[in-house]
Design a protein around this motif. Sequence first.
Motif, PDB file in Angstrom:
ATOM      1  N   MET A   1       0.331   7.889   3.542  1.00  0.00           N
ATOM      2  CA  MET A   1       1.056   6.801   4.186  1.00  0.00           C
ATOM      3  C   MET A   1       2.508   7.243   4.310  1.00  0.00           C
ATOM      4  O   MET A   1       3.092   7.711   3.336  1.00  0.00           O
ATOM      5  CB  MET A   1       0.936   5.532   3.357  1.00  0.00           C
ATOM      6  N   LEU A   2       3.037   7.042   5.466  1.00  0.00           N
ATOM      7  CA  LEU A   2       4.450   7.363   5.667  1.00  0.00           C
ATOM      8  C   LEU A   2       5.237   6.056   5.597  1.00  0.00           C
ATOM      9  O   LEU A   2       5.016   5.144   6.392  1.00  0.00           O
ATOM     10  CB  LEU A   2       4.665   8.043   7.019  1.00  0.00           C
TER      11      LEU A   2
ATOM     12  N   ARG B   1       1.979   5.270  -3.448  1.00  0.00           N
ATOM     13  CA  ARG B   1       0.629   5.221  -4.041  1.00  0.00           C
ATOM     14  C   ARG B   1       0.012   3.836  -3.835  1.00  0.00           C
ATOM     15  O   ARG B   1      -1.169   3.710  -3.494  1.00  0.00           O
ATOM     16  CB  ARG B   1       0.700   5.571  -5.525  1.00  0.00           C
ATOM     17  N   ALA B   2       0.810   2.800  -4.016  1.00  0.00           N
ATOM     18  CA  ALA B   2       0.321   1.426  -3.829  1.00  0.00           C
ATOM     19  C   ALA B   2      -0.133   1.203  -2.385  1.00  0.00           C
ATOM     20  O   ALA B   2      -1.206   0.634  -2.143  1.00  0.00           O
ATOM     21  CB  ALA B   2       1.411   0.422  -4.200  1.00  0.00           C
ATOM     22  N   ALA B   3       0.666   1.644  -1.424  1.00  0.00           N
ATOM     23  CA  ALA B   3       0.311   1.471  -0.014  1.00  0.00           C
ATOM     24  C   ALA B   3      -0.968   2.234   0.316  1.00  0.00           C
ATOM     25  O   ALA B   3      -1.825   1.736   1.059  1.00  0.00           O
ATOM     26  CB  ALA B   3       1.461   1.938   0.873  1.00  0.00           C
ATOM     27  N   THR B   4      -1.106   3.427  -0.254  1.00  0.00           N
ATOM     28  CA  THR B   4      -2.329   4.213  -0.045  1.00  0.00           C
ATOM     29  C   THR B   4      -3.538   3.460  -0.579  1.00  0.00           C
ATOM     30  O   THR B   4      -4.583   3.380   0.088  1.00  0.00           O
ATOM     31  CB  THR B   4      -2.191   5.590  -0.725  1.00  0.00           C
TER      32      THR B   4
ATOM     33  N   THR C   1       1.843   3.949   8.995  1.00  0.00           N
ATOM     34  CA  THR C   1       3.271   3.941   8.677  1.00  0.00           C
ATOM     35  C   THR C   1       3.736   2.509   8.493  1.00  0.00           C
ATOM     36  O   THR C   1       3.115   1.567   9.008  1.00  0.00           O
ATOM     37  CB  THR C   1       4.122   4.597   9.789  1.00  0.00           C
ATOM     38  N   LEU C   2       4.812   2.355   7.751  1.00  0.00           N
ATOM     39  CA  LEU C   2       5.476   1.056   7.618  1.00  0.00           C
ATOM     40  C   LEU C   2       6.905   1.295   7.193  1.00  0.00           C
ATOM     41  O   LEU C   2       7.265   2.393   6.789  1.00  0.00           O
ATOM     42  CB  LEU C   2       4.740   0.135   6.636  1.00  0.00           C
ATOM     43  N   SER C   3       7.719   0.261   7.321  1.00  0.00           N
ATOM     44  CA  SER C   3       9.111   0.369   6.873  1.00  0.00           C
ATOM     45  C   SER C   3       9.385  -0.654   5.783  1.00  0.00           C
ATOM     46  O   SER C   3       8.744  -1.703   5.740  1.00  0.00           O
ATOM     47  CB  SER C   3      10.077   0.168   8.044  1.00  0.00           C
TER      48      SER C   3
ATOM     49  N   PHE D   1       5.630  -5.716  -3.002  1.00  0.00           N
ATOM     50  CA  PHE D   1       5.305  -4.731  -1.980  1.00  0.00           C
ATOM     51  C   PHE D   1       3.811  -4.750  -1.661  1.00  0.00           C
ATOM     52  O   PHE D   1       3.420  -4.793  -0.492  1.00  0.00           O
ATOM     53  CB  PHE D   1       5.747  -3.340  -2.444  1.00  0.00           C
ATOM     54  N   VAL D   2       2.968  -4.734  -2.677  1.00  0.00           N
ATOM     55  CA  VAL D   2       1.514  -4.783  -2.476  1.00  0.00           C
ATOM     56  C   VAL D   2       1.139  -6.059  -1.723  1.00  0.00           C
ATOM     57  O   VAL D   2       0.355  -6.025  -0.767  1.00  0.00           O
ATOM     58  CB  VAL D   2       0.770  -4.682  -3.829  1.00  0.00           C
TER      59      VAL D   2
END
Length: 151
Positions: free
Chosen positions: A1-2, A21-24, A38-40, A114-115
């Motif tokens: 994930m970028l 890692r959480a986003a993945t 991707t996200l910002s 964030f999660v």
Amino acid sequence: MLIYFDEDTAPDMLTQNTMDRAATLCAEHEDLDPMRLTLSVTFVDKDEIHRLNKQYRGVDRPTDVLSFPQFDSYSYMQTWMEVPLGDVVICSDKAREQAEEFGHSYERELIYLFVHSVFHLLGYDHETEDEKAEMRAAEESVMNKLGIVRA
């Protein structure tokens, strides 16, 4: 994930790595390829999140996190090389307050927010009790895999 962090408000590298890692894990929970997503992320103060909450949601008070999904559905993007999920805006002030209120660390609160926000970007909501239960289960699954459990 970028993940694109606002350079003026980016957290330390350890927190960035945990967020990555959480986003993945969130993407994998949805059977999505995190390497294509991707996200910002931007961190703001109470005044700014209040302004954004009022402008975009019509709610005249500060909140802890806002999610701005890029799209309503990702199913039609299976052939895209890169899929922008959207933007996450976290209020650092609210995160600190809530960490103290809930009796856990600021870092744990940041990662949870964030999660929560990433799952919003992936289409989750908590308007009904069933939706809330489904979202909470997904969040807890990711937090547990990260080794960040409730105190």
